[in-house]
Design an enzyme around this catalytic site. Structure first.
Site, short mmCIF file in Angstrom:
data_model
loop_
_atom_site.label_atom_id
_atom_site.label_comp_id
_atom_site.label_asym_id
_atom_site.label_seq_id
_atom_site.Cartn_x
_atom_site.Cartn_y
_atom_site.Cartn_z
N GLN A 91 0.85 -1.20 0.00
CA GLN A 91 0.00 0.00 0.00
C GLN A 91 0.88 1.25 0.00
OE1 GLN A 91 -3.48 -0.60 3.01
NE2 GLN A 91 -1.82 -1.93 3.66
N ASN A 92 2.19 1.04 0.16
CA ASN A 92 3.09 2.19 0.32
C ASN A 92 3.40 2.83 -1.02
OD1 ASN A 92 3.05 1.44 2.95
ND2 ASN A 92 5.08 0.49 2.95
N HIS A 109 -1.53 1.32 -4.27
CA HIS A 109 -1.96 2.70 -4.05
C HIS A 109 -1.12 3.70 -4.85
CE1 HIS A 109 -4.10 1.68 0.02
NE2 HIS A 109 -4.79 1.30 -1.03
N GLY A 176 2.77 -4.53 8.99
CA GLY A 176 2.81 -3.09 9.21
C GLY A 176 1.65 -2.31 8.63
N SER A 178 -2.54 -1.02 9.45
CA SER A 178 -3.53 -0.89 10.51
C SER A 178 -4.83 -1.62 10.19
CB SER A 178 -3.83 0.59 10.76
OG SER A 178 -4.34 1.17 9.58
N GLU A 204 1.67 -3.58 16.85
CA GLU A 204 0.66 -3.75 17.90
C GLU A 204 -0.56 -4.42 17.27
OE1 GLU A 204 0.20 0.39 18.68
OE2 GLU A 204 -0.55 0.75 16.67
N ALA A 220 8.90 -4.16 12.81
CA ALA A 220 9.10 -4.92 11.58
C ALA A 220 10.56 -5.30 11.36
CB ALA A 220 8.59 -4.11 10.38
P1 OAD Z 1 -1.34 3.18 8.96
O1 OAD Z 1 -0.59 4.40 9.37
O2 OAD Z 1 -2.81 3.20 9.02
O3 OAD Z 1 -0.88 1.95 9.88
C1 OAD Z 1 0.47 1.66 10.10
C2 OAD Z 1 0.55 0.41 10.97
O4 OAD Z 1 1.92 0.11 11.14
C3 OAD Z 1 -0.05 0.58 12.37
O5 OAD Z 1 -0.87 -0.55 12.67
C4 OAD Z 1 1.17 0.61 13.30
O6 OAD Z 1 0.92 -0.02 14.54
C5 OAD Z 1 2.17 -0.20 12.49
N1 OAD Z 1 3.57 0.13 12.76
C6 OAD Z 1 4.10 1.33 13.08
N2 OAD Z 1 5.43 1.23 13.23
C7 OAD Z 1 5.76 -0.06 13.00
C8 OAD Z 1 6.98 -0.80 13.01
N3 OAD Z 1 8.14 -0.23 13.29
N4 OAD Z 1 6.92 -2.12 12.72
C9 OAD Z 1 5.74 -2.73 12.44
N5 OAD Z 1 4.56 -2.09 12.42
C10 OAD Z 1 4.56 -0.77 12.68
O7 OAD Z 1 -0.80 2.78 7.51
P2 OAD Z 1 -1.44 1.79 6.43
O8 OAD Z 1 -2.14 0.66 7.10
O9 OAD Z 1 -0.37 1.49 5.46
O10 OAD Z 1 -3.70 5.08 1.43
O11 OAD Z 1 -2.49 2.74 5.75
C11 OAD Z 1 -3.24 2.25 4.66
C12 OAD Z 1 -3.53 3.34 3.69
O12 OAD Z 1 -4.14 4.45 4.33
C13 OAD Z 1 -2.32 3.97 3.02
O13 OAD Z 1 -1.82 3.22 1.95
C14 OAD Z 1 -2.82 5.28 2.56
C15 OAD Z 1 -3.56 5.69 3.81
O14 OAD Z 1 -4.54 6.59 3.67
C16 OAD Z 1 -3.71 5.94 0.42
O15 OAD Z 1 -2.96 6.90 0.37
C17 OAD Z 1 -4.70 5.63 -0.63
#
Ligand code: OAD
Length: 235
Positions: A91-92, A109, A176, A178, A204, A220
């Protein structure tokens, strides 16, 4: 007849966090000081193109200051060594998986390092700024380029290939993310429908944790290399 298992991996912002790329859902609900609806929707772009172009120009320029971390590198090692089908769906919009080295990588994305022409529809590699109405390399018209990012309300890329890979996968791993944004948040359900094993690796518990057969929580850069060594060691 035995065969090599097929793996599909989904990554989100958490895998790039330890490289220094901020995640999306910080506790203040803002993304780098902006509300998501002010920078990540087609309406926002129509309303204030300068703000949106500047925002993504800054994110694109920032890529030069970050590097793949141990988790990105471990997934590249896994792909290189894996005998079954392997697909990494991210998604990154950063280029850290690309720089770690993959052949089977889909950016669902979009990508910061790509520009999409709203006049001719062509997507082209782009590493500089988009502010200032640069000319489209494909149709040679100025003023039509936007970030090649899937904004809220737009259709994610590569869904047919992703759906087919999930339908044929034996192991689905979510790293990684949410689990807040669909359709990616639903992939674990599609993998379960295919009777795949499912594993979550996240800092988490996430919204999707109860859907997974197994969940491991921690950074991660620690969890992913350990899991990759485990998988490659058990072949
Ligand atoms: P989020 O910011 O929603 O979630 C990031 C996740 O990574 C959270 O569950 C954190 O707990 C976890 N996290 C943080 N640091 C970490 C680490 N060091 N190791 C492991 N996990 C860690 O990001 P996404 O789920 O990627 O879409 O968000 C999904 C989409 O929402 C993105 O692609 C973007 C956004 O709006 C678009 O731009 C279309």
């Amino acid at each position: 007849m035995s065969r090599h298992p097929n793996i599909v991996i989904l990554t989100g912002a958490g895998i790039s966090a330890e490289s220094g790329v901020p995640t999306f859902r910080a506790s203040d609900g803002l993304w780098e000081n902006h509300r998501i609806e002010d920078v990540a929707t087609p309406q926002a772009f129509r309303r204030n193109p300068t703000l949106v172009q500047t925002f993504y120009d800054q994110r694109r320029a920032f890529l030069g200051q970050v590097n793949p971390n141990a988790a990105h590198l471990a997934l590249a090692r896994l792909e290189a060594a894996w005998k079954g089908d392997f697909l990494l769906v991210t998604q990154n919009v950063d280029d850290l998986h690309d720089r770690a080295g993959h052949n089977q990588l889909l950016h669902m994305h979009g990508e910061l390092n790509s520009a999409l022409c709203t006049r001719c529809g062509a997507a082209r590699p782009w590493t500089g700024p988009l502010l200032g109405n640069p000319t489209c390399p494909a149709c040679r018209q100025p003023g039509g380029l936007r970030p090649d990012i899937v904004w809220f309300g737009e259709m994610p890329y590569h869904m047919n290939r992703i759906e087919a890979a999930l339908a044929a996968c034996d192991l689905f791993v979510s790293i990684g993310t949410s689990g807040a944004v669909y359709p990616a948040a639903g992939f674990v359900g599609w993998a379960r429908d295919a009777e795949a094993k499912t594993l979550e690796l996240n800092l988490e518990p996430s919204a999707g944790t109860p859907m997974f057969d197994e969940a491991r929580h921690g950074p991660a850069s620690v969890l992913v290399p350990a899991w990759v060594e485990e998988v490659l060691g058990s072949r």
